[in-house]
Design a protein around this motif. Structure first.
Motif, short mmCIF file in Angstrom:
data_model
loop_
_atom_site.label_atom_id
_atom_site.label_comp_id
_atom_site.label_asym_id
_atom_site.label_seq_id
_atom_site.Cartn_x
_atom_site.Cartn_y
_atom_site.Cartn_z
N UNK A 194 -10.75 31.27 34.32
CA UNK A 194 -9.65 30.74 33.51
C UNK A 194 -8.46 30.48 34.43
N UNK A 195 -7.77 29.41 34.20
CA UNK A 195 -6.69 29.03 35.11
C UNK A 195 -5.41 29.80 34.87
N UNK A 196 -5.27 30.26 33.64
CA UNK A 196 -3.98 30.89 33.35
C UNK A 196 -3.83 32.26 34.02
N UNK A 197 -4.94 32.83 34.42
CA UNK A 197 -4.85 34.15 35.05
C UNK A 197 -4.33 34.10 36.47
N UNK A 198 -4.15 32.93 37.00
CA UNK A 198 -3.85 32.85 38.43
C UNK A 198 -2.48 32.25 38.65
N UNK A 199 -1.55 32.72 37.92
CA UNK A 199 -0.16 32.26 38.05
C UNK A 199 -0.11 30.75 37.87
N UNK B 243 -18.98 40.17 57.21
CA UNK B 243 -18.64 38.80 56.83
C UNK B 243 -18.73 38.62 55.33
N UNK B 244 -19.84 39.07 54.73
CA UNK B 244 -20.01 38.88 53.29
C UNK B 244 -18.93 39.63 52.51
N UNK B 245 -18.63 40.84 52.96
CA UNK B 245 -17.63 41.62 52.24
C UNK B 245 -16.26 40.99 52.36
N UNK B 246 -15.90 40.62 53.58
CA UNK B 246 -14.58 40.04 53.76
C UNK B 246 -14.51 38.70 53.03
N UNK B 247 -15.64 37.97 53.01
CA UNK B 247 -15.68 36.73 52.25
C UNK B 247 -15.49 37.00 50.76
N UNK B 248 -16.19 38.02 50.27
CA UNK B 248 -16.04 38.37 48.86
C UNK B 248 -14.59 38.75 48.58
N UNK B 249 -13.99 39.46 49.54
CA UNK B 249 -12.59 39.82 49.38
C UNK B 249 -11.71 38.60 49.32
N UNK B 250 -12.03 37.63 50.15
CA UNK B 250 -11.25 36.39 50.16
C UNK B 250 -11.36 35.69 48.81
N UNK B 251 -12.59 35.68 48.23
CA UNK B 251 -12.78 35.08 46.91
C UNK B 251 -11.96 35.81 45.86
N UNK C 29 -7.09 36.24 42.31
CA UNK C 29 -6.18 37.31 41.88
C UNK C 29 -6.92 38.48 41.25
N UNK C 30 -7.96 38.94 41.91
CA UNK C 30 -8.57 40.18 41.47
C UNK C 30 -9.80 40.02 40.59
N UNK C 31 -10.25 38.78 40.33
CA UNK C 31 -11.47 38.60 39.52
C UNK C 31 -12.69 38.98 40.36
N UNK C 32 -13.58 39.84 39.79
CA UNK C 32 -14.75 40.25 40.57
C UNK C 32 -16.07 39.86 39.90
N UNK C 33 -16.04 39.34 38.69
CA UNK C 33 -17.27 39.04 37.96
C UNK C 33 -17.77 37.66 38.36
#
Lengths: 639, 481
Positions: free
Chosen positions: A454-459, A353-361, A366-370
């Motif tokens: 940042x908003x500009x990174x997400x199309x 659940x946590x991993x898939x949730x993290x994946x959803x985030x 769009x790929x931000x992990x920090x």
């Protein structure tokens, strides 16, 4: 027999269909694999129901190698332990398959990915179902191989294949010990079949082996202990225990669904399962059990301290896996196999659940992990927030969520294990507090507070909730995270699991009652959460102050106790240096000459012999005549 | 000499095939050119007929025609492999013969007659019967090899094969005459009785034995009597090569085994050194020279020399384990070899076959399934698990170790490791290089069925060998009248 057989075969069929015909699927691979894996789940549940009241099922499919001296049969065994594990594995796997449909959409290797995760599921199912050490080893390796190809899924990215290599090599180190253990088992017991081994254990209890006779050290060691420890080396590699753990946190470089699968169900659990499956061997060797328990405890606390300061959302979850695996190994080490497996099951649900949730985030950003560049996401993605919160509560051991029941069982078992157990219990409690702290640190950083992304990174659009195929698995898993523990406790899953395991006798000394122990660990978890709120739940400068005040500790944690650096300096660099030296001096000079010599000898002799093949009939006849002549003269001279 | 209907019944499969072969020759003149494919279907039906008859004879041990002819589980096993090899060959040949413009009705008749020859070989209870079988098979092969009449290589191969074959036949007959001169009999069982106690005639027996050994080693293409193999395999039409390399060789192994284990069992310690020598030489020459080949058919010819070396090791100690190992080996070898030739003949480039390793470059990109099938055959031939070739080698080496020749098994494994190089070279060409050239993979329905059959069996033999093992174990009885 067939319904049991179908559990592994359906995912395998999915792999074959999609794997062989992948060019023809063009992004439709899930139409084959997802139904097949779901069907496999149905059969797993059925198998579980059958074993509830029935005896363990065991049947030999066929003899793979049968030569009179060395027999290997392919056979399946479904007992309580296997059936329970199968349900967990196929549940997580089926949900992960579904989740992948959304997460990997538009990936160029979409169908390939489905083929491989089906193969991964098949390998893990077979690992669970195997009834002898060779079969276990084949699928143990298959699981390792699948994790390798899946971590390296984005093979154009350097971190991916570096992580994949690391996972593979670390596991190979463990497998080396594991294989030695299997060899020793075969030479001592003369069989690789679990039941026969267990039967023969009493007659080998006092056997000794001179493990280091190669170095002229003639200290005898108990053979059972040596076997148990060698096999445990395999588990250390596969279940990411210290010191072979570094691959697991780095394996997050693979796509998130595969991280979930590795962390929750199909890979790291193999080691714990192996220990539980071979529990009679471990029970016969108290020394090995001590090693196992301490390895687990140290891993649990070290991983928890590392997780405190990580910034990558997946890395935090990854270190929490390692820490929880430490609990499970510790449980096995004190002989509480049932409790260890129970924790493995509940952990499977909330960690997936946590991993898939993290994946959803990550997907929505769009790929931000920090985590320092997230925040305030709870209003954008409600389902993800709620389900991840449930997962976090379960991980922190807060009642009535799943982690509470299983973790506290392990802790109280440890406490009852005597003075030595008290220390393990203390470590466990501290780890529990740390776990609660870093888990909620993650939750607060990601879902509350200021929006730091940042908003500009997400199309140009705001973060959004993930599609339904991704949120449904989250919802289903959160059910497991909420009710898994209560249900397990209610139906007494531990004694159910222990029916097939011989559990060493505990000398229960009730210095503190069970409810007191539970209270202590819940309080520890509560303190962790409260601290997390103080530090991260509201604007505060405490973290910076602490980081500055305890700089060495902060650095130690942030740099993961310098394990990678130490390995780099102790193993990798010297290896590279020696390889360089060898390459320059020995290799270029001696080996190359020898190897190239052999190769060119082969090639030259090939070329020479080829020249004999003149195409001239007379020559052919001549060679034949010479051959005949040679044979006759051989007799004239010899006889 | 008594004669009963049992003799006729026991040889019914041979009679069927001879009859059908003659019918084919007649039908060929009556069927228009564009309907020639009917002949292929007819041939397959004939073979299935014979197979049913042979299966009916399963489990029996009969000496027929006063011991000249033996029907036993051992010979039935080999007959069934030969039928399967022939059926697969016919499946492969349909579009191929048309593409090569050699679609003649005689082709099918000759295939059937050569099958009859092999059947006579594996059932022979007498050296003259055996010789007749060998000659019947060889004569058909001489014609089949030269089927591409307009191709110099094919004609040359045919002629070479014919001359060397006659040469060997003469040596073989010479050997038989020595044995007859010494023992006064040429039935295998009669020889066995004499050879266990030859007295002063021992040198004569030895010479006779060595000369017959030459005949057999020529047929299984073992070194130093292998020289014909690469030229003939390369020159012959690929369907014929596949058939010769499997069925022909397997039949030769069957008689080799029967004669040496039954007739010469008395002086085992005289011939084991020869077998070891021939086996090591075959493995060495086959595997090392194959490295240098660029033509895939030639490479497979050398590989088949190497495989003959492995299989010969199983002849060393007559016991059930070795027999099982050899039977399993030839069974697996048949599927993977005939399948590999099948892939080659489907590679077409401008009207000719793509038989160079060059032509396989990048095949996985252009035709992934063909590449996968070829990969299965190559891995299996190299002996990589989980394919059938691995288990086949495993059983052979295990049998050799238990026969007390551990060092020989080690030698075999070293050559197997060297051999893996050139098989993997093909795999590397298919998977790790970018495609170039104009070779296309051209398959027909029948060809695809044959490939699925061979590749599937190769895989199943590796992962689920149980039914085959059970069948082979039931064929382990060597009938000695």
């Amino acid at each position: 027999m067939l319904p049991y057989l179908l559990i592994p075969l359906l995912p395998f069929a999915g792999f074959l269909l999609v794997g062989i015909f992948w060019p023809y699927f063009r992004g439709k691979g899930h139409w084959i694999t997802v139904p097949l894996v779901t069907l496999s789940w149905v059969f797993s549940v059925r198998a579980f129901m059958m074993t509830l009241n029935g005896p363990p099922v065991h049947f030999v499919l066929y003899d793979w190698i049968h030569s009179g001296h060395f027999d290997v049969s392919i056979s399946l065994m479904v007992d309580h332990l296997t059936a329970t594990m199968l349900v967990m594995v196929s549940t997580v796997s089926a949900l992960t398959h579904l989740y992948t449909v959304g997460y990997m959409k538009d990936d160029s290797g979409y169908d390939r990915f489905f083929a491989y995760i089906s193969l991964f599921t098949f390998s893990m199912d077979m690992l669970l179902l195997s009834d002898n050490l060779l079969e276990l080893f084949i699928f143990w390796e298959a699981v390792g191989f699948c994790s390798y190809i899946l971590i390296a899924h984005w093979y154009e990215r350097k971190p991916s294949w570096v992580a994949a290599n690391e996972a593979f090599i670390m596991n190979r180190v463990g497998d080396f010990g594991f294989l030695l253990g299997i060899f020793l088992t075969y030479s001592v017991f003369g069989t690789l079949d679990y039941q026969s081994i267990f039967r023969l254990i009493p007659s080998h209890l006092n056997d000794t082996v001179q493990a280091f006779s190669a170095f002229h050290v003639t200290t005898p060691y108990s053979v059972i202990t040596v076997i148990a420890l060698l096999l445990f080396v395999g588990a250390v590699g596969k279940s990411a225990q210290l010191p072979l753990h570094t691959w697991l946190p780095n394996a997050i470089e693979g796509p998130t669904p595969i991280s979930a699968l590795i962390h929750a169900a199909t890979m790291v659990t193999a080691g714990i399962f192996m220990i539980a499956r071979l529990s009679p061997i471990y029970n016969a060797s108290p020394a090995a059990l001590h090693v196992v328990a301490w390895t687990g405890a140290v891993t649990a606390i070290v991983a928890a301290t590392i997780a405190l300061t990580q910034r990558d959302i997946k890395k935090i979850v990854a270190y929490s896996t390692m820490s929880q695996l430490g609990y499970m190994v510790m449980a096995c080490g004190i002989g509480a196999y049932g409790a260890g497996i129970f924790h493995l099951l509940t952990h499977g649900f909330f960690k997936a659940l946590l991993f898939l949730g993290a994946g959803s985030v990550i997907h929505s950003l769009s790929g931000e992990q920090d985590v320092f560049r997230m925040g305030g996401l709870s209003k954008y993605m409600k389902i993800t927030f709620v389900t991840m919160l449930l997962g976090a509560l379960a991980l922190s051991g807060i009642p009535p969520f799943a982690g509470f029941y299983s973790k506290d069982l392990i802790l109280s078992m440890a406490f009852h294990d005597g003075a030595f157990g008290h220390i393990l219990w203390m470590i466990g409690i501290v780890t529990a507090a740390l776990t609660a702290f870093y888990t909620f640190r993650l939750v607060f950083m990601v879902f509350s507070g200021k929006e730091r992304f940042s908003h500009d990174g997400h199309h140009g659009h705001a973060p959004h909730e993930s599609p339904l195929v991704m949120t449904i698995p989250l919802l289903v898993l959160s059910l497991g995270a909420i009710f898994g523990g209560v249900v397990g406790e209610h139906y007494d899953i531990v004694s159910f699991l222990s029916q097939n395991m011989t559990v060493p006798h505990f000398a229960v000394r009730a210095e503190l009652s069970d409810s007191t122990l539970k209270l202590i660990s819940v309080v520890a978890g509560g303190i962790g959460i409260a601290l997390a709120y103080l530090f991260y739940g509201r604007p505060s400068n405490i973290p910076e102050l602490l980081a500055r005040g305890f700089r060495p500790f902060f650095k130690l944690s942030q740099n993961k106790w310098y394990f990678e650096e130490i390995y780099d300096h102790v193993f990798t660099r010297p290896t590279i240096f020696i390889s360089f030296l060898m390459w320059k001096e020995l290799d270029k000079g001696v080996i190359d000459m020898a190897v190239n010599g052999v190769a060119s000898l082969c090639q030259n002799s090939g070329a020479t012999l080829k020249r004999l093949q003149t195409g001239q009939l007379q020559n052919y006849a001549l060679v034949m005549a010479l051959g005949l002549f040679g044979m006759v003269s051989l007799f004239l001279f010899m006889k | 000499m008594s004669f009963s209907a049992v003799n006729i019944l026991g040889t019914m499969p041979e009679i069927y095939l001879t009859f059908f072969g003659c019918i084919l020759l007649i039908l060929e003149t009556m069927i228009p050119k564009e309907k020639r494919s009917w002949l292929a279907y007819f041939t397959i039906i004939a073979l299935v007929f014979a197979m049913v008859a042979s299966i009916g004879l399963n489990g029996k041990g009969l000496p027929l025609y006063s011991g000249l002819y033996i029907v036993d589980p051992f010979s039935n096993f080999f007959k069934i492999i030969i039928y399967i090899a022939a059926i697969i060959t016919i499946l492969f040949s349909l579009p191929y013969l048309d593409q090569e413009d050699i679609h003649l009705g005689e082709y099918y008749a000759f295939i059937l007659f050569s099958v009859v020859g092999m059947m006579v070989m594996v059932s022979a209870g007498d050296l003259i019967t055996l010789f007749l079988g060998i000659e019947l098979m060889s004569l058909c092969f001489y014609v089949l090899v030269g089927l591409k009449r307009d191709d110099n290589r094919s004609v040359e191969a045919s002629f070479k094969y014919f001359l060397l074959g006659s040469f060997t036949a003469a040596i073989f007959l010479f050997g038989i005459s020595f044995l007859y001169g010494a023992a006064g009999t040429e039935t295998i069982s009669g020889l066995a009785g004499f050879i266990s106690n030859p007295g002063t005639l021992k040198p004569m027996v030895m010479v006779g034995m060595i000369l017959t050994l030459v005949g057999f080693t020529f047929k299984v293409s073992a070194v130093p009597f292998h020289m014909w193999t690469p030229d003939v395999y390369e020159g012959a039409p690929t369907v014929v090569t596949g058939f010769m390399a499997t069925a022909g060789k397997i039949a030769a192994f069957a008689v080799f085994l029967r004669v040496f284990w039954v007739a010469f069992s008395g002086n085992r310690h005289d011939w084991d050194i020869l077998i070891i020598l021939v086996s090591i030489l075959s493995m060495a020459v086959g595997n090392i020279v194959a490295i240098m080949q660029t033509n895939l058919k030639r490479m497979l010819a050398y590989s088949s020399i190497g495989h003959a070396g492995y299989a010969l090791m199983a002849l060393l100690l007559p016991n059930r384990e070795s027999l099982f190992a050899l039977l399993f080996y030839v069974f697996t070898y048949m599927f993977m070899t005939v399948g590999a030739f099948g892939v080659i003949l489907m590679m077409r480039k401008k009207g000719v076959e793509g038989e160079e390793i060059e032509d396989f470059v990048g095949l996985s990109k252009r035709h992934p399934i063909a590449a996968l099938v070829m990969l299965i055959f190559m891995f299996s031939l190299a002996g990589i698990p989980p394919f059938g070739g691995f288990l086949a080698k495993f059983y052979i080496f295990f049998a050799v170790v238990h026969a007390g020749y551990t060092w020989l098994a080690v030698v075999g494994i070293i050559f197997a490791a060297i051999g893996a190089y050139y098989y993997l070279k093909v795999v590397m060409a298919m998977y790790m290089k970018e495609p170039n050239g104009s070779v296309v993979f051209h398959s027909s329905l029948m060809g695809r069925i044959a490939l699925a059959l061979t590749a599937g069996t190769t895989v199943i033999l590796g992962v689920y060998p149980a039914p085959f093992v059970a069948y082979i174990k039931s064929s382990l009885a060597l009938f000695i009248p």
